[in-house]
Design an enzyme around this catalytic site. Structure first.
Site, PDB file in Angstrom:
ATOM      1  N   ARG A  24       0.829  -1.213   0.000  1.00 14.18           N
ATOM      2  CA  ARG A  24       0.000   0.000   0.000  1.00 14.18           C
ATOM      3  C   ARG A  24       0.857   1.255   0.000  1.00 14.18           C
ATOM      4  O   ARG A  24       0.531   2.235   0.674  1.00 14.18           O
ATOM      5  CB  ARG A  24      -0.938   0.042   1.208  1.00 14.18           C
ATOM      6  N   ARG A  28      -3.789   6.652   0.601  1.00 11.82           N
ATOM      7  CA  ARG A  28      -4.356   7.866   1.203  1.00 11.82           C
ATOM      8  C   ARG A  28      -3.402   8.706   2.029  1.00 11.82           C
ATOM      9  O   ARG A  28      -3.665   9.864   2.289  1.00 11.82           O
ATOM     10  CB  ARG A  28      -5.574   7.489   2.054  1.00 11.82           C
ATOM     11  N   ASP A  73      -6.727  -3.377  -6.949  1.00 12.73           N
ATOM     12  CA  ASP A  73      -7.195  -3.973  -5.704  1.00 12.73           C
ATOM     13  C   ASP A  73      -7.430  -5.463  -5.912  1.00 12.73           C
ATOM     14  O   ASP A  73      -7.789  -5.889  -7.011  1.00 12.73           O
ATOM     15  CB  ASP A  73      -8.487  -3.311  -5.221  1.00 12.73           C
ATOM     16  N   TYR A 149     -14.254 -12.537   0.974  1.00  7.68           N
ATOM     17  CA  TYR A 149     -15.020 -11.340   0.593  1.00  7.68           C
ATOM     18  C   TYR A 149     -16.249 -11.703  -0.248  1.00  7.68           C
ATOM     19  O   TYR A 149     -17.303 -11.084  -0.122  1.00  7.68           O
ATOM     20  CB  TYR A 149     -14.136 -10.358  -0.180  1.00  7.68           C
TER      21      TYR A 149
HETATM   22  O1  CP3 Z   1       0.143  -1.719  -2.472  1.00 10.55           O
HETATM   23  C1  CP3 Z   1      -0.238  -0.862  -3.300  1.00 10.55           C
HETATM   24  O2  CP3 Z   1       0.173   0.322  -3.291  1.00 10.55           O
HETATM   25  C2  CP3 Z   1      -1.156  -1.320  -4.416  1.00 10.55           C
HETATM   26  C3  CP3 Z   1      -2.527  -1.161  -4.161  1.00 10.55           C
HETATM   27  C4  CP3 Z   1      -3.341  -2.096  -3.281  1.00 10.55           C
HETATM   28  C5  CP3 Z   1      -4.595  -1.684  -2.777  1.00 10.55           C
HETATM   29  N1  CP3 Z   1      -5.185  -2.745  -2.177  1.00 10.55           N
HETATM   30  C6  CP3 Z   1      -5.147  -0.330  -2.923  1.00 10.55           C
HETATM   31  C7  CP3 Z   1      -6.237   0.101  -2.040  1.00 10.55           C
HETATM   32  C8  CP3 Z   1      -3.161  -3.421  -2.894  1.00 10.55           C
HETATM   33  C9  CP3 Z   1      -1.968  -4.340  -3.115  1.00 10.55           C
HETATM   34  C10 CP3 Z   1      -4.341  -3.821  -2.217  1.00 10.55           C
HETATM   35  C11 CP3 Z   1      -4.535  -5.187  -1.708  1.00 10.55           C
HETATM   36  C12 CP3 Z   1      -5.732  -5.472  -0.908  1.00 10.55           C
HETATM   37  N2  CP3 Z   1      -6.991  -4.950  -1.037  1.00 10.55           N
HETATM   38  C13 CP3 Z   1      -5.785  -6.465   0.113  1.00 10.55           C
HETATM   39  C14 CP3 Z   1      -4.638  -7.373   0.506  1.00 10.55           C
HETATM   40  C15 CP3 Z   1      -3.632  -6.689   1.355  1.00 10.55           C
HETATM   41  C16 CP3 Z   1      -4.191  -6.134   2.627  1.00 10.55           C
HETATM   42  O3  CP3 Z   1      -4.173  -4.924   2.778  1.00 10.55           O
HETATM   43  O4  CP3 Z   1      -4.613  -6.946   3.458  1.00 10.55           O
HETATM   44  C17 CP3 Z   1      -7.085  -6.473   0.634  1.00 10.55           C
HETATM   45  C18 CP3 Z   1      -7.609  -7.347   1.739  1.00 10.55           C
HETATM   46  C19 CP3 Z   1      -7.845  -5.521  -0.122  1.00 10.55           C
HETATM   47  C20 CP3 Z   1      -9.281  -5.218   0.027  1.00 10.55           C
HETATM   48  C21 CP3 Z   1      -9.513  -3.804   0.393  1.00 10.55           C
HETATM   49  N3  CP3 Z   1      -9.312  -2.714  -0.449  1.00 10.55           N
HETATM   50  C22 CP3 Z   1      -9.965  -3.320   1.648  1.00 10.55           C
HETATM   51  C23 CP3 Z   1     -10.289  -4.183   2.848  1.00 10.55           C
HETATM   52  C24 CP3 Z   1     -10.046  -1.939   1.520  1.00 10.55           C
HETATM   53  C25 CP3 Z   1     -10.614  -0.995   2.563  1.00 10.55           C
HETATM   54  C26 CP3 Z   1      -9.662  -0.729   3.627  1.00 10.55           C
HETATM   55  C27 CP3 Z   1      -8.801   0.420   3.246  1.00 10.55           C
HETATM   56  O5  CP3 Z   1      -7.581   0.319   3.424  1.00 10.55           O
HETATM   57  O6  CP3 Z   1      -9.383   1.393   2.788  1.00 10.55           O
HETATM   58  C28 CP3 Z   1      -9.600  -1.567   0.229  1.00 10.55           C
HETATM   59  C29 CP3 Z   1      -9.492  -0.213  -0.326  1.00 10.55           C
HETATM   60  C30 CP3 Z   1      -8.171   0.189  -0.909  1.00 10.55           C
HETATM   61  N4  CP3 Z   1      -7.349  -0.607  -1.641  1.00 10.55           N
HETATM   62  C31 CP3 Z   1      -7.591   1.483  -0.827  1.00 10.55           C
HETATM   63  C32 CP3 Z   1      -6.392   1.439  -1.531  1.00 10.55           C
HETATM   64  C33 CP3 Z   1      -5.437   2.572  -1.770  1.00 10.55           C
HETATM   65  C34 CP3 Z   1      -8.218   2.699  -0.183  1.00 10.55           C
HETATM   66  C35 CP3 Z   1      -9.264   3.214  -1.089  1.00 10.55           C
HETATM   67  C36 CP3 Z   1      -9.394   4.710  -1.115  1.00 10.55           C
HETATM   68  O7  CP3 Z   1      -8.600   5.402  -1.773  1.00 10.55           O
HETATM   69  O8  CP3 Z   1     -10.362   5.190  -0.532  1.00 10.55           O
END
Ligand code: CP3
Length: 350
Positions: A24, A28, A73, A149
Site C-alpha cells: 500500500r 491515502r 485492488d 469477501y
Molecule cells: O500496495 C499498493 O500500493 C497497491 C494497491 C493495493 C490496494 N489494495 C489499494 C487500495 C493493494 C496491493 C491492495 C490489496 C488489498 N486490497 C488487500 C490485501 C492486502 C491487505 O491490505 O490486506 C485487501 C484485503 C484488499 C481489500 C480492500 N481494499 C480493503 C479491505 C479496503 C478498505 C480498507 C482500506 O484500506 O481502505 C480496500 C481499499 C483500498 N485498496 C484502498 C487502496 C489505496 C483505499 C481506497 C481509497 O482510496 O479510498
C-alpha cells in the site's frame, strides 16, 4: 534493469543492502494521491490505466522505492467474475453475495484482456515509463482471501459467515475456490505478459483458519496457482497475516519469498524453516505512526535482527501503510534502508 536489487534478493543473490518497497505504498497517506482521489472514485481510479499508472508511480517518484506495485485492488477479479463491488467509507462491499450453487454457477471466468482488466494496460504503461529502471510488481489476492469477501460481502475480523458457508457446503466451497483459482491464473499470467517482473499473492485472511482447514480449503489452491505459474519464470512473493500456526506448511510453498507480519520473528522463521525461501517484512505499520527517530531505530533493529539480510531479504511492512501515516516517517524508513550498507555491521568480522 538499472535497479535490480529486488530481483537479486528474490533470487537469493548477495545484495549491498536489502531492497525496500511498502505494501500500500500508494494510497491515502500521500497528498498527491488524495488530490486525484478527490476527483475520482476508487474503482474508477483502478479502472483508469493512465491514472492508475500515475498513482503507482507516486511513491516511486517520492521515495525511489526498489519496486513499483501496480495500483489496483485484490477485489477487482471478483467484480469481473460477476459480483457487484463498491467501495464505501467503511471499505469494500459486495451486494450480490455468494450464497448458493446457482450463484457459483453464474460466476464467469473472465478472459484476461485489457478490456476486462484495465490493470493490465496500467502495467504496460508502467513498463514503458519505468520498466528499464525498476521492477514492476503485479498482484492478486489468494483464492481463500477472495472467497472470504465473495461470501461475507465486506471486511470482518473473523469472516464467520464465510467460515459457516465453508463448513456447511464444503463441496460448493471447492467449486467456488476452483473458479477463483482459474480466474487468478489467467489474470496473473497476463500481468506478467503485460510487464510485471514480480508477483505478490495476498492471503490476508489465511490466519483465521485452523491448520487443518487451511490444508483443506486454501493450500491446495495456492499450490495449484503457484505451480501453474512456474513456466512464467517470475519470482512470487506470498503474503500471509497472523499465520504463525500455518508456517510449517506455508514455508514449503515453491515461492521466492514469504511476506510476514510483525508478530513473527524473522530470524526465528529462518532458523526454523530454512534458508531456501526468502523473507519479506515485517515492520508493524503502526510504527510509522510514531516519529522519525523511532522509525529509524526500529527499521535498523529489524534488519539487524536478521543475521543473513545480505541474501533473500526484502524490507517491507508487516501489512499495508495505514491511511494516517505521516509521509516523513515513510521517508525515514526507506532512507534508513538506503543508508544501511554504510552501517558498520561487519566491522567485527574484519
Ligand atoms: O500496495 C499498493 O500500493 C497497491 C494497491 C493495493 C490496494 N489494495 C489499494 C487500495 C493493494 C496491493 C491492495 C490489496 C488489498 N486490497 C488487500 C490485501 C492486502 C491487505 O491490505 O490486506 C485487501 C484485503 C484488499 C481489500 C480492500 N481494499 C480493503 C479491505 C479496503 C478498505 C480498507 C482500506 O484500506 O481502505 C480496500 C481499499 C483500498 N485498496 C484502498 C487502496 C489505496 C483505499 C481506497 C481509497 O482510496 O479510498
Amino acid at each position: 534493469m538499472i535497479n535490480d536489487l529486488l530481483l537479486k534478493a528474490l533470487n537469493n543473490q548477495v545484495v549491498p543492502r536489502p531492497p525496500v518497497w511498502l505494501m500500500r505504498q500508494a494510497g491515502r497517506y500521500l497528498p498527491e494521491y488524495q488530490k486525484i482521489r478527490s476527483q475520482v472514485g476508487f474503482l474508477e481510479l483502478c479502472n483508469n490505466p493512465e491514472l492508475a499508472c500515475e498513482v503507482s508511480l507516486q511513491p516511486y517518484n517520492r521515495f525511489k522505492t526498489d519496486g513499483v506495485i501496480v495500483f489496483s485492488d485484490i477485489l477487482l477479479p471478483a467484480q469481473k467474475m460477476g459480483l457487484e463491488l463498491e467501495f464505501t467509507e467503511e471499505g469494500p462491499r459486495i451486494n450480490n453475495l455468494i450464497n448458493s450453487e446457482e450463484d457459483i454457477k453464474k460466476l464467469q471466468i473472465p478472459l484476461a484482456n485489457e478490456e476486462n482488466y484495465p490493470t493490465l494496460k496500467a502495467i504496460s504503461l508502467l513498463k514503458k515509463e519505468v520498466g528499464e529502471k525498476v521492477p514492476i510488481i503485479g498482484f492478486c489476492g489468494a483464492p481463500w482471501t477472495l472467497f472470504c469477501y465473495m461470501v461475507e460481502g465486506y471486511s470482518s475480523s473473523n469472516f464467520n459467515k464465510a467460515k459457516r458457508f465453508l463448513h456447511l457446503n464444503p463441496q460448493l466451497s471447492h467449486q467456488l475456490l476452483n473458479k477463483i483459482t482459474n480466474t487468478l491464473f489467467l489474470y496473473l499470467t497476463m500481468q506478467v505478459n503485460s510487464g510485471a517482473n514480480v508477483l505478490q499473492i495476498f492471503d490476508t485472511w489465511a490466519g483465521i483458519l485452523s491448520l487443518e482447514d487451511y490444508k483443506t480449503f486454501a493450500l491446495p489452491y495456492i499450490k495449484h496457482l503457484i505451480s501453474d505459474l512456474v513456466p512464467l519464470k517470475v519470482p512470487i512473493i506470498f503474503y500471509t497475516n497472523n499465520s504463525h500456526h500455518l508456517l510449517p506448511k506455508i514455508s514449503m510453498l515453491k515461492v521466492s519469498a514469504l511476506s510476514l507480519d510483525w508478530r513473527c520473528k524473522l530470524q526465528e522463521v529462518r532458523d526454523n524453516f530454512g534458508t531456501n525461501i526468502g523473507l519479506q517484512g515485517n515492520l508493524d505499520p503502526a510504527i510509522l505512526l510514531t516519529d522519525e527517530v523511532t522509525v529509524k531505530e526500529k527499521t535498523k533493529e529489524m534488519i539487524q535482527s536478521l543475521r543473513g539480510w545480505q541474501t533473500g531479504y526484502i524490507c517491507n511492512l508487516g501489512h499495508g501503510v495505514l491511511p494516517n501515516t505521516p509521509v516523513e516517517n515513510v521517508h525515514a524508513m526507506i532512507d534508513t534502508v538506503f543508508e544501511f550498507s554504510n552501517e558498520p555491521v561487519f566491522a567485527f568480522t574484519q
